[in-house]
Write a protein that holds these residues in place. Structure first.
Motif, PDB file in Angstrom:
ATOM      1  N   TRP A   1       5.644  39.413 -41.616  1.00 20.11           N
ATOM      2  CA  TRP A   1       4.181  39.527 -41.428  1.00 20.11           C
ATOM      3  C   TRP A   1       3.444  38.584 -42.381  1.00 20.11           C
ATOM      4  O   TRP A   1       2.513  37.887 -41.997  1.00 20.11           O
ATOM      5  CB  TRP A   1       3.796  40.987 -41.673  1.00 20.11           C
ATOM      6  N   LYS A   2       3.888  38.555 -43.633  1.00 11.17           N
ATOM      7  CA  LYS A   2       3.243  37.706 -44.637  1.00 11.17           C
ATOM      8  C   LYS A   2       3.560  36.224 -44.383  1.00 11.17           C
ATOM      9  O   LYS A   2       2.683  35.363 -44.478  1.00 11.17           O
ATOM     10  CB  LYS A   2       3.716  38.141 -46.034  1.00 11.17           C
TER      11      LYS A   2
ATOM     12  N   ALA B   1       4.243  34.847 -41.609  1.00 13.05           N
ATOM     13  CA  ALA B   1       3.558  34.400 -40.387  1.00 13.05           C
ATOM     14  C   ALA B   1       2.133  33.917 -40.694  1.00 13.05           C
ATOM     15  O   ALA B   1       1.545  33.171 -39.917  1.00 13.05           O
ATOM     16  CB  ALA B   1       3.535  35.528 -39.358  1.00 13.05           C
ATOM     17  N   GLN B   2       1.577  34.339 -41.837  1.00 13.70           N
ATOM     18  CA  GLN B   2       0.223  33.906 -42.208  1.00 13.70           C
ATOM     19  C   GLN B   2       0.242  32.572 -42.955  1.00 13.70           C
ATOM     20  O   GLN B   2      -0.805  32.032 -43.299  1.00 13.70           O
ATOM     21  CB  GLN B   2      -0.429  34.960 -43.103  1.00 13.70           C
ATOM     22  N   SER B   3       1.432  32.046 -43.236  1.00 15.15           N
ATOM     23  CA  SER B   3       1.527  30.819 -44.025  1.00 15.15           C
ATOM     24  C   SER B   3       1.250  29.599 -43.162  1.00 15.15           C
ATOM     25  O   SER B   3       1.826  29.447 -42.085  1.00 15.15           O
ATOM     26  CB  SER B   3       2.934  30.692 -44.619  1.00 15.15           C
TER      27      SER B   3
ATOM     28  N   LYS C   1      -2.803  37.564 -52.313  1.00 18.65           N
ATOM     29  CA  LYS C   1      -3.664  36.610 -51.600  1.00 18.65           C
ATOM     30  C   LYS C   1      -2.980  35.261 -51.408  1.00 18.65           C
ATOM     31  O   LYS C   1      -3.408  34.472 -50.586  1.00 18.65           O
ATOM     32  CB  LYS C   1      -4.961  36.401 -52.389  1.00 18.65           C
TER      33      LYS C   1
ATOM     34  N   ASP D   1       0.036  32.285 -50.769  1.00 24.79           N
ATOM     35  CA  ASP D   1       1.012  31.983 -49.724  1.00 24.79           C
ATOM     36  C   ASP D   1       2.435  32.260 -50.242  1.00 24.79           C
ATOM     37  O   ASP D   1       2.889  31.640 -51.210  1.00 24.79           O
ATOM     38  CB  ASP D   1       0.855  30.506 -49.328  1.00 24.79           C
TER      39      ASP D   1
END
Ligand code: AMP
Ligand code: GLY
Length: 426
Positions: free
Chosen positions: A17-18, A20-22, A301, A303
């Motif tokens: 999940w984390k 995928a935000q990168s 917060k 990456d």
């Protein structure tokens, strides 16, 4: 970048999940993954401890970064294997992973480097261990030396419990060769906290604090589990305490491992007891804590991919972390019977309704999706099934929001604790 995440638990769903935000993540693969991970990554049917097949997959698909969730894969030496082929992989080498793979190695290392921990004795013979109990103050803690999926530790209140634990580990060999040797150690009193640090062999950065809930039932009763819920940050870890943990625990571990020729890279997790005499180490893990990381990552917060690359490339000294000031709470929903025997294959309902709650994320652990009468069903496959995670401006806010989402989810025989986060309210 093409990124491979190894594992299938709530920890790995939170990592995917984390990641995928990168902005750096172009494609994510997960082996073997679960029904939640499947919505964000391409899942591969490879077992999480099948290092040769994982290596083969990474080479064929030109994976740029591999992230390992579970301890067994690290302790077996996957990092060394990937390094032989110059593949980037986040985590410690086999030798450094001994901090988790052998509790005796970890205790003797702590002794050499004056790192605060409980007094202990090592036994290779069950009769000698039982004889020693006669002279020991109760309660006492019995630990299998090797990995035992979090079940190899017994806090024995009386002589009978202690003897049974020794028999279970050394005579019945419930954890196989992990029970060849045991530790008997003093029982420490206090409140527990989990501190994780990202390390590059020379430098380390501590992640914000968290607290796990190890026992299966409310008010910390019943047997130990992998963890039934977590929150972050943990108010018990005051700024003063944080400095002590940095200087008396993490720094000597990172320096000591490097001096002994095993520089530690990846995540070092210290399970701590906050005693009247200060923080003492209960155990080290060499990977992200589960469920702790489900409550930590939603607050980070920065990456994660950048951080992991900095660990691999030994550039952590130039990095500072930024945190969301809100509190985060994760409540684990498990199958009835866990951590003992439990049934699987139960259909889960209410996931979409739970996800509609604002500031709530539902991380999957033991789940898979299957087609039934042209409809996709999500069913249970494990002991820990979901980690329902909520953010709030206060700890109470986060608790309320999380339980509101929990109550929308149903499956036959579900269990969860009702008191996750209560200690932080006090
Ligand atoms: P470990 O896997 O070594 O962290 O042990 C699992 C759990 O057992 C810990 O989270 C504690 O709740 C408990 N435990 C382990 N060692 C001790 C100790 N020396 N004193 C009191 N409790 C302990
Ligand atoms: N929650 C404890 C662990 O990850 O070992």
């Amino acid at each position: 970048m093409k990124i491979l995440v190894i594992g299938s638990g709530g920890r790995e769903h939170a990592l995917v999940w984390k990641i995928a935000q990168s902005p750096r993540a172009d494609k994510i693969f997960s082996a073997p993954g679960n029904a939640g991970i499947q919505q964000l990554a391409s899942i591969q049917d490879i077992k999480q401890d099948d290092t040769p097949s994982l290596l083969d997959f990474a080479r064929k698909n030109k994976i740029d970064l591999t992230v390992v969730g579970p301890e067994l894969t690290l302790v077996n030496g996957i990092v060394d294997e990937f390094q032989k082929y110059k593949l980037k992989i986040f985590g410690p080498t086999k030798k450094a992973a001994k901090l988790e793979g052998s509790k005796i190695f970890a205790k003797e290392f702590m002794q050499r480097h004056n790192i605060p921990s409980a007094d202990f004795k090592v036994f290779t013979n069950s009769q000698k261990a039982k004889d020693c109990l006669k002279e020991i103050k109760l309660p006492v803690v019995i630990k299998a030396d090797g990995l035992a999926s979090g079940k190899g530790v017994v806090v024995a209140q009386d002589l009978n419990d202690a003897q049974e634990a020794i028999e279970l580990i050394m005579e019945k060999r419930s954890f196989g060769s992990s029970g060849d040797k045991i530790i008997i150690e003093d029982c420490l009193k206090g409140e527990e906290a989990s501190m994780l640090a990202i390390c590059d062999g020379k430098d380390f950065i501590m992640l914000d604090s968290s607290q796990d809930h190890k026992r299966i039932f409310d008010r910390d009763s019943g047997p130990n589990t992998g963890g039934m819920g977590a929150y972050s940050p943990a108010p018990i870890v005051s700024p003063d305490l944080l400095e002590k943990i940095r200087n008396e625990i993490f720094k000597p571990v990172i320096d000591g491992m490097r001096e002994e020729g095993n520089p530690f890279k990846g995540i070092l997790y210290a399970g701590l007891m906050i005693t009247n005499e200060g923080p003492k180490v209960l155990e080290f893990n060499v990977r992200f804590g589960d469920p702790e990381i489900q409550a930590i990552l939603p607050r980070l917060k920065d990456d994660l991919v950048t951080l992991m690359l900095a660990s691999i490339e030994e550039r952590l000294d130039a990095i500072k972390l930024n945190w969301d000031n809100r509190f985060c709470v994760c409540v684990v929903m498990s199958s009835n019977g866990y951590p003992g025997r439990y049934e699987v294959g139960k259909e889960i309902s209410g996931l979409d309704e739970a996800k509609k709650e604002q500031n709530v994320i539902v991380f999957h652990s033991g789940t898979k999706s299957q087609l039934s009468e042209n409809k996709t069903q999500i069913i249970t496959t494990g002991g820990r099934v979901l980690g329902v995670t909520g953010l709030g401006n206060t700890i109470k806010d986060a608790i309320d929001k999380t339980y509101q989402a929990v109550r929308k989810i149903h499956f036959e025989g579900l269990h969860y604790r009702n008191d996750i986060g209560q200690k932080a309210l006090k």
